[in-house]
Scaffold this motif. Structure first.
Motif, short mmCIF file in Angstrom:
data_model
loop_
_atom_site.label_atom_id
_atom_site.label_comp_id
_atom_site.label_asym_id
_atom_site.label_seq_id
_atom_site.Cartn_x
_atom_site.Cartn_y
_atom_site.Cartn_z
N ASN A 6 0.70 -1.34 -0.12
CA ASN A 6 -0.10 -0.11 -0.01
C ASN A 6 1.35 1.70 -0.04
N ALA A 7 2.35 1.27 0.09
CA ALA A 7 3.01 2.79 -0.03
C ALA A 7 4.91 1.87 -0.42
N LEU A 8 5.11 2.77 -1.46
CA LEU A 8 6.27 2.57 -1.89
C LEU A 8 7.53 3.40 -1.62
N LYS A 9 8.90 3.01 -1.59
CA LYS A 9 9.56 3.75 -0.85
C LYS A 9 10.25 4.01 -2.33
N LEU A 10 10.78 4.92 -2.50
CA LEU A 10 11.45 5.79 -4.12
C LEU A 10 12.60 5.51 -4.08
N ASN A 11 13.59 5.16 -3.02
CA ASN A 11 15.01 5.85 -2.84
C ASN A 11 15.48 5.20 -0.94
N GLN A 12 16.54 4.20 -0.85
CA GLN A 12 16.70 3.81 0.48
C GLN A 12 16.86 4.38 1.48
N ASN A 13 17.56 5.66 0.63
CA ASN A 13 17.86 7.05 1.92
C ASN A 13 16.34 7.71 1.93
N ASP A 14 15.32 7.21 1.82
CA ASP A 14 14.23 8.19 2.44
C ASP A 14 13.76 8.14 3.56
N ASN A 15 13.10 9.42 3.98
CA ASN A 15 12.00 9.11 5.55
C ASN A 15 10.71 9.09 5.24
N VAL A 16 10.00 9.49 3.90
CA VAL A 16 8.69 9.26 3.57
C VAL A 16 8.30 8.17 2.36
N VAL A 17 7.41 7.51 2.24
CA VAL A 17 6.91 6.72 1.66
C VAL A 17 5.46 7.22 1.29
N VAL A 18 5.29 6.97 -0.47
CA VAL A 18 4.27 7.32 -1.19
C VAL A 18 3.62 6.11 -1.07
N ALA A 19 1.87 6.54 -0.65
CA ALA A 19 0.70 5.76 -0.97
C ALA A 19 0.21 5.45 -2.24
N LEU A 20 -0.02 4.05 -2.27
CA LEU A 20 -0.22 3.64 -3.69
C LEU A 20 -2.33 3.48 -3.76
N ARG A 21 -2.47 3.61 -2.81
CA ARG A 21 -4.11 3.77 -2.70
C ARG A 21 -4.57 4.38 -1.29
N GLY A 22 -5.99 5.14 -1.33
CA GLY A 22 -5.69 5.62 -0.52
C GLY A 22 -5.81 4.54 1.53
N ILE A 23 -5.12 5.18 2.31
CA ILE A 23 -5.12 4.33 3.32
C ILE A 23 -5.47 5.29 4.12
N LYS A 24 -6.17 3.97 5.18
CA LYS A 24 -7.20 4.87 6.69
C LYS A 24 -6.39 5.09 7.98
N GLU A 25 -6.94 5.27 8.47
CA GLU A 25 -6.48 5.57 9.50
C GLU A 25 -5.99 4.25 10.74
N GLY A 26 -4.77 3.50 11.45
CA GLY A 26 -4.75 2.36 11.63
C GLY A 26 -4.74 1.43 11.05
N ASP A 27 -4.77 1.37 9.75
CA ASP A 27 -3.53 0.64 9.18
C ASP A 27 -2.78 0.28 9.09
N TRP A 28 -1.41 -0.92 8.79
CA TRP A 28 -0.43 -0.91 8.79
C TRP A 28 0.37 -0.79 7.43
N LEU A 29 1.10 0.11 7.18
CA LEU A 29 1.75 0.19 5.80
C LEU A 29 2.29 -1.40 5.13
N SER A 30 2.43 -1.33 4.21
CA SER A 30 2.81 -2.78 3.30
C SER A 30 3.81 -1.53 2.66
N ILE A 31 5.48 -1.56 2.72
CA ILE A 31 6.44 -1.09 1.82
C ILE A 31 6.65 -1.23 0.68
N GLN A 32 6.87 -1.27 -0.42
CA GLN A 32 7.46 -1.96 -1.61
C GLN A 32 8.88 -1.81 -1.40
N GLY A 33 9.84 -1.94 -1.40
CA GLY A 33 11.32 -1.56 -1.21
C GLY A 33 11.80 -1.50 0.30
N ASP A 34 10.93 -2.18 1.50
CA ASP A 34 11.45 -1.48 2.55
C ASP A 34 10.56 -2.77 3.38
#
Length: 104
Positions: A6-34
């Motif tokens: 549900n999220a994408l890390k664009l560079n290994q040094n990033d401190n933010v990820v990008v939401a791949l869809r709308g994400i609800k409060e309380g959901d856990w991130l499943s981060i592609q690339g991390d």
């Protein structure tokens, strides 16, 4: 089995990820690339940034491995990172940060 992210890390040094869809409060991130595990603490719209670590007020927002702004407030992991808590860089700041980070 293919994992759904549900999220994408664009560079290994990033401190933010990008939401791949709308994400609800309380959901856990499943981060592609991390492998970070972060619980989302606010509703996040599709395409918006989410902090994956604590970013202090005055800290750099790193996306694509580059500084794209400065935090105007402390940002906790799982919080929305957007115009209300980030300011853009002045040209002299951008040049200084690029030298500091050794970017072109």
């Amino acid at each position: 089995m293919n994992k759904k992210y549900n999220a994408l890390k664009l560079n290994q040094n990033d401190n933010v990820v990008v939401a791949l869809r709308g994400i609800k409060e309380g959901d856990w991130l499943s981060i592609q690339g991390d492998t970070d595990t972060v619980q989302v603490l606010q509703k996040i719209p599709y395409g918006h940034k989410i902090a994956v670590g604590f970013i202090p007020k005055g800290g750099k927002i790193i996306k694509y491995g580059d500084c794209m702004g400065i935090a105007t407030d402390d940002i906790q992991p799982g919080f929305h990172v957007h115009v209300f808590n980030v300011r853009g860089l002045k040209e002299e700041e951008r040049l200084s940060i690029h030298r500091e980070m050794q970017l072109p």
